[in-house]
Scaffold this active site. Structure first.
Site, PDB file in Angstrom:
ATOM      1  N   CYS A 224     -22.209 -37.768  68.138  1.00  0.00           N
ATOM      2  CA  CYS A 224     -22.635 -39.415  67.889  1.00  0.00           C
ATOM      3  C   CYS A 224     -21.688 -40.001  66.865  1.00  0.00           C
ATOM      4  O   CYS A 224     -21.503 -41.244  67.171  1.00  0.00           O
ATOM      5  CB  CYS A 224     -24.089 -39.094  67.702  1.00  0.00           C
ATOM      6  SG  CYS A 224     -25.140 -38.821  69.064  1.00  0.00           S
TER       7      CYS A 224
ATOM      8  N   CYS B 215     -28.101 -37.483  73.056  1.00  0.00           N
ATOM      9  CA  CYS B 215     -28.859 -37.960  71.795  1.00  0.00           C
ATOM     10  C   CYS B 215     -29.352 -39.288  71.857  1.00  0.00           C
ATOM     11  O   CYS B 215     -28.842 -40.010  72.758  1.00  0.00           O
ATOM     12  CB  CYS B 215     -27.641 -37.789  70.804  1.00  0.00           C
ATOM     13  SG  CYS B 215     -27.138 -35.995  70.536  1.00  0.00           S
TER      14      CYS B 215
ATOM     15  N   CYS C  89     -25.320 -36.248  64.636  1.00  0.00           N
ATOM     16  CA  CYS C  89     -24.558 -35.123  64.936  1.00  0.00           C
ATOM     17  C   CYS C  89     -23.074 -35.672  65.173  1.00  0.00           C
ATOM     18  O   CYS C  89     -22.689 -36.724  65.128  1.00  0.00           O
ATOM     19  CB  CYS C  89     -25.001 -34.616  66.394  1.00  0.00           C
ATOM     20  SG  CYS C  89     -24.553 -35.343  67.926  1.00  0.00           S
TER      21      CYS C  89
ATOM     22  N   ASN D  57     -33.660 -39.044  72.535  1.00  0.00           N
ATOM     23  CA  ASN D  57     -32.981 -37.879  73.066  1.00  0.00           C
ATOM     24  C   ASN D  57     -33.563 -37.459  74.419  1.00  0.00           C
ATOM     25  O   ASN D  57     -34.771 -37.412  74.479  1.00  0.00           O
ATOM     26  CB  ASN D  57     -32.882 -36.758  72.107  1.00  0.00           C
ATOM     27  CG  ASN D  57     -33.960 -36.178  71.640  1.00  0.00           C
ATOM     28  OD1 ASN D  57     -35.114 -37.085  71.388  1.00  0.00           O
ATOM     29  ND2 ASN D  57     -34.186 -34.987  71.255  1.00  0.00           N
ATOM     30  N   ILE D  58     -33.126 -37.356  75.386  1.00  0.00           N
ATOM     31  CA  ILE D  58     -33.297 -36.702  76.964  1.00  0.00           C
ATOM     32  C   ILE D  58     -32.582 -35.517  77.111  1.00  0.00           C
ATOM     33  O   ILE D  58     -31.346 -35.528  77.200  1.00  0.00           O
ATOM     34  CB  ILE D  58     -33.000 -37.847  77.900  1.00  0.00           C
ATOM     35  CG1 ILE D  58     -33.246 -39.420  77.346  1.00  0.00           C
ATOM     36  CG2 ILE D  58     -33.495 -37.512  79.253  1.00  0.00           C
ATOM     37  CD1 ILE D  58     -34.789 -39.699  77.430  1.00  0.00           C
ATOM     38  N   GLU D  59     -33.482 -34.480  77.186  1.00  0.00           N
ATOM     39  CA  GLU D  59     -32.653 -33.044  77.319  1.00  0.00           C
ATOM     40  C   GLU D  59     -32.755 -32.675  78.918  1.00  0.00           C
ATOM     41  O   GLU D  59     -33.192 -33.174  79.658  1.00  0.00           O
ATOM     42  CB  GLU D  59     -33.608 -32.200  76.495  1.00  0.00           C
ATOM     43  CG  GLU D  59     -33.694 -32.457  75.092  1.00  0.00           C
ATOM     44  CD  GLU D  59     -34.267 -31.620  74.185  1.00  0.00           C
ATOM     45  OE1 GLU D  59     -34.890 -30.631  74.705  1.00  0.00           O
ATOM     46  OE2 GLU D  59     -33.931 -31.494  72.893  1.00  0.00           O
TER      47      GLU D  59
ATOM     48  N   GLU E 136     -29.088 -41.767  69.762  1.00  0.00           N
ATOM     49  CA  GLU E 136     -28.079 -42.710  69.069  1.00  0.00           C
ATOM     50  C   GLU E 136     -27.335 -43.137  70.337  1.00  0.00           C
ATOM     51  O   GLU E 136     -27.142 -44.334  70.534  1.00  0.00           O
ATOM     52  CB  GLU E 136     -27.080 -42.124  67.974  1.00  0.00           C
ATOM     53  CG  GLU E 136     -27.739 -41.582  66.741  1.00  0.00           C
ATOM     54  CD  GLU E 136     -28.190 -40.022  66.942  1.00  0.00           C
ATOM     55  OE1 GLU E 136     -28.627 -39.801  68.010  1.00  0.00           O
ATOM     56  OE2 GLU E 136     -27.430 -39.309  66.205  1.00  0.00           O
TER      57      GLU E 136
HETATM   58  N1  THU Z   1     -30.195 -35.047  68.688  1.00  0.00           N
HETATM   59  C1  THU Z   1     -30.017 -36.264  68.524  1.00  0.00           C
HETATM   60  O1  THU Z   1     -30.755 -36.961  69.598  1.00  0.00           O
HETATM   61  N2  THU Z   1     -29.121 -37.010  67.846  1.00  0.00           N
HETATM   62  C2  THU Z   1     -28.543 -36.252  66.956  1.00  0.00           C
HETATM   63  O2  THU Z   1     -27.626 -36.846  66.291  1.00  0.00           O
HETATM   64  C3  THU Z   1     -28.784 -34.633  66.674  1.00  0.00           C
HETATM   65  C4  THU Z   1     -29.414 -34.141  67.796  1.00  0.00           C
HETATM   66  C5  THU Z   1     -31.251 -34.512  69.634  1.00  0.00           C
HETATM   67  C6  THU Z   1     -30.482 -33.516  70.846  1.00  0.00           C
HETATM   68  C7  THU Z   1     -31.275 -32.512  71.156  1.00  0.00           C
HETATM   69  O3  THU Z   1     -32.098 -33.069  72.243  1.00  0.00           O
HETATM   70  C8  THU Z   1     -32.013 -32.451  69.915  1.00  0.00           C
HETATM   71  O4  THU Z   1     -31.879 -33.226  69.153  1.00  0.00           O
HETATM   72  C9  THU Z   1     -32.021 -31.038  69.363  1.00  0.00           C
HETATM   73  O5  THU Z   1     -30.426 -30.750  69.244  1.00  0.00           O
END
Ligand code: THU
Length: 282
Positions: free
Chosen positions: A240, A202, A237, A191-193, A204
């Site tokens: 995804c 996300c 999520c 995940n890259i915020e 995936e």
């Molecule tokens: N996140 C994912 O990478 N995949 C998911 O299916 C659920 C959430 C990440 C997004 C965000 O950076 C962090 O988790 C918190 O929501």
């Protein structure tokens, strides 16, 4: 069926006589061939296969496998009671080892693939055009019986390791993903915020988009693992799930995992029932 096996490589490859023999039986069973054929197979080094490639195919480099069919038409022969030779398969152990590392699967898997590939050539299969290639490769896959070439645990391990690439200064929740293709190639994602929260991406989706960008086709995707530091296996999520449902085959394996190596296995179709799809746009 008789197999004439010559190992010109290190002794450790002697075990391939039995492996090739059972694969040859599998090929014949699968194609319902009951002629008593003789197959010559040899394991050589790169130097030898390079020489053969240059001499017989005018290609000046080593290759992984070369096969020489003894007959243009497999139905041409044969004397009763005498096994007719189907042809010769030559495999470079150096190329096989190199490709096993490249595709991140075992040497045994690579040798098996090359042998079956060579055998299918001897039986008249080819990959000169897209249609023939599809037929030959799908046959190979079925004979090898290895749609998934990696243990669940190994793919999950890659997903866990991918968390190291996560950029998550806001949630402090690192997620990793790993995608596996039929050829055994893997693609990771994390995940890259972003300080503008809705722009977070996300793990995936990053893995899936990375694979697509590298030219991977939907039907080549076998499995996707996702892992995070959750109590139970980490669940993808909703967004995804929507992306997975469109970009992965319905029967692709989805592995949800956590750092305790608890793994829950499901499929694309099970992950998002009643998914919105391109059909709804018609
Ligand atoms: N996140 C994912 O990478 N995949 C998911 O299916 C659920 C959430 C990440 C997004 C965000 O950076 C962090 O988790 C918190 O929501």
């Amino acid at each position: 069926m008789e197999l004439d096996f010559i190992n010109n490589g290190p002794k450790k490859y002697d075990c391939y006589e039995d492996i090739f023999c059972s694969l040859a039986h599998k090929v014949f069973d699968y194609l319902k061939i009951d002629t008593d054929y003789l197959i010559d197979v040899s394991i050589v080094d790169n130097k030898t296969i390079h020489k053969i490639n240059k001499e017989y195919r005018n290609v000046d480099r080593p290759t992984d496998v070369i096969s020489f069919a003894f007959f243009d038409d497999v139905n041409e022969k044969s004397l009763p009671g005498v096994p007719s030779s189907l042809g010769e398969i030559i495999i470079s152990f150096e190329k096989a080892e190199e490709q096993a590392v490249q595709y991140d699967h075992s040497a045994k898997r690579e040798f098996s693939f090359l042998f079956v590939h060579g055998m299918l050539h001897l039986l008249g299969y080819d990959h000169m055009n897209e249609e023939d290639e599809k037929e030959m490769f799908s046959l190979q896959e079925k004979i090898l019986g290895e749609r998934v070439t990696m243990e669940n645990e190994k793919l999950v391990e890659l997903a866990i390791d991918a968390r190291k690439r996560s950029y998550s200064p806001y949630s402090h929740f690192a997620v990793g993903a790993a995608l596996l293709t039929k050829s055994g190639k893997t693609y990771i994602g994390a995940n890259i915020e972003n300080s503008s929260y809705p722009l977070c991406m996300c793990a995936e989706r990053n893995a899936i988009y990375g694979a697509y960008l590298d030219g991977v086709k939907k039907e080549e995707i076998v499995a996707l693992a996702i892992a995070a530091d959750t109590d139970g296996p980490c669940s993808p999520c909703g967004a995804c799930r929507q992306v997975i449902s469109e970009l992965l085959p319905k029967n692709a394996k989805i592995l949800m995992a956590n750092l305790k190596n608890e793994i829950k296995e499901t499929t694309t179709a099970e992950l998002l029932p009643f998914a919105f799809s391109e059909d709804d746009l018609k």
